[in-house]
Design an enzyme around this catalytic site. Sequence first.
Site, PDB file in Angstrom:
ATOM      1  N   GLN A 243       0.830  -1.216   0.000  1.00 31.80           N
ATOM      2  CA  GLN A 243       0.000   0.000   0.000  1.00 31.80           C
ATOM      3  C   GLN A 243       0.866   1.269   0.000  1.00 31.80           C
ATOM      4  OE1 GLN A 243      -2.163   0.853   3.587  1.00 31.80           O
ATOM      5  NE2 GLN A 243      -3.657   2.167   2.558  1.00 31.80           N
TER       6      GLN A 243
ATOM      7  N   ASP B  43      10.216  -6.541  -3.900  1.00 33.34           N
ATOM      8  CA  ASP B  43       9.136  -7.180  -3.125  1.00 33.34           C
ATOM      9  C   ASP B  43       9.174  -8.673  -3.426  1.00 33.34           C
ATOM     10  OD1 ASP B  43       6.384  -7.874  -2.044  1.00 33.34           O
ATOM     11  OD2 ASP B  43       6.240  -5.706  -1.880  1.00 33.34           O
TER      12      ASP B  43
ATOM     13  N   TYR C 165       2.309  -7.988  15.970  1.00 31.45           N
ATOM     14  CA  TYR C 165       2.736  -6.870  15.107  1.00 31.45           C
ATOM     15  C   TYR C 165       3.328  -5.741  15.968  1.00 31.45           C
ATOM     16  CZ  TYR C 165       2.081  -2.918  11.838  1.00 31.45           C
ATOM     17  OH  TYR C 165       2.251  -1.810  11.040  1.00 31.45           O
TER      18      TYR C 165
END
Length: 320
Positions: free
Chosen positions: A13, A35, A143
């Site tokens: 994103q 990536d 996270y």
Amino acid sequence: MSKRILVTGASGQIGSALTPALRARYGADMVVATDIVEPPEELRNAGPFEFLDVTQRGAIAAVIDRYNVGTIYHLAAILSAVGETKPQLAWTVNLNGVYKVLEIARERRVERVFYPSSIAVFGPETPRDNTPQDTVLRPTTMYGVTKVAGELLGNYYFRRFGLDVRGVRYPGIISSETLPGGGTTDYAVEIFYEAIKHHHYTCFLREDTVLPMMYMPDCIKATMDLMEADLARLKHHTDYNLAAMSFSPADLVAEIQKHIPDFVCEYRPDYRQEIADSWPRTIDDRAAREEWGWEPQYDLAAMVEDMLDKLGRRYEAGLL
Ligand code: NAD
Ligand code: SER
């Protein structure tokens, strides 16, 4: 020859918006996008792209050597919601990734590293309103645990090895191009697609869940401003609080209804509600404002108008 910029997680994103902005500023050939998944076509065709897994030390070193990299934007990560369903993967990608990137950056004498943190570093014991810059960091998600460790590791590399590591605690990021990759704030992007296409959305958070948010142009501006700031002015390095707007799903729905009056939203909170309830509602970002001049440009009304304009045009062109 001047040194190149490496972006990890460039298909995501933020990476898919940051990479073109960096290419516009520094030159298309100067920014190497990487990536493990294919990037959007425009990004792949506009400059160098390499497949790169940030858990593979040798592969990171090879790309840095091949392209003579002097600056790294390390964006590759597993976000909060996916991280709660796959905590082992979140640990491996987020912590092994940042450790390997910092180690190779130290060895190869890379000049500067950007490593984004998150509002997820905070937890239920942190003050939730006007959350201070320096406060309790006891997250209850994997996270969040990886983001606290990453902040501390970046500060350690600055103090111990003089590696110039910089980072911000991004709020939830709202964007009109690439969809978010599995976070707790993703509803605030999905809702626009559903409002335009079906005039109906089922939200996975409660209607009164206030969270800090930011529109992508401000996210890119903050990132580039911090990376270009004078090091001598920075008292913090990897952990700047950053704010732009805070709103609940009900606030966002009311703003969208100003443009799409028959838009209806239902609420069916799931496991992500508990994550959201452990995060701040509003953020004190005075340190970023004072130390490198941070100032956001988009509030809720401006963001909604721009999102609906951009996505509405794509819908009318049959591209949504
Ligand atoms: P995203 O999920 O959209 O993108 C992450 C990218 O990392 C993906 O393209 C994915 O393919 C890639 N990736 C995953 N595992 C990888 C691996 N082993 N090697 C290489 N690449 C891998 O995430 P994003 O929203 O673009 O986030 C970028 C950074 O910003 C992350 O560090 C994230 O924690 C942070 N952040 C994002 C937000 C937000 O709201 N988007 C908020 C706070 C912090
Ligand atoms: N937007 C991110 C998430 O929800 C915050 O880091 O995971």
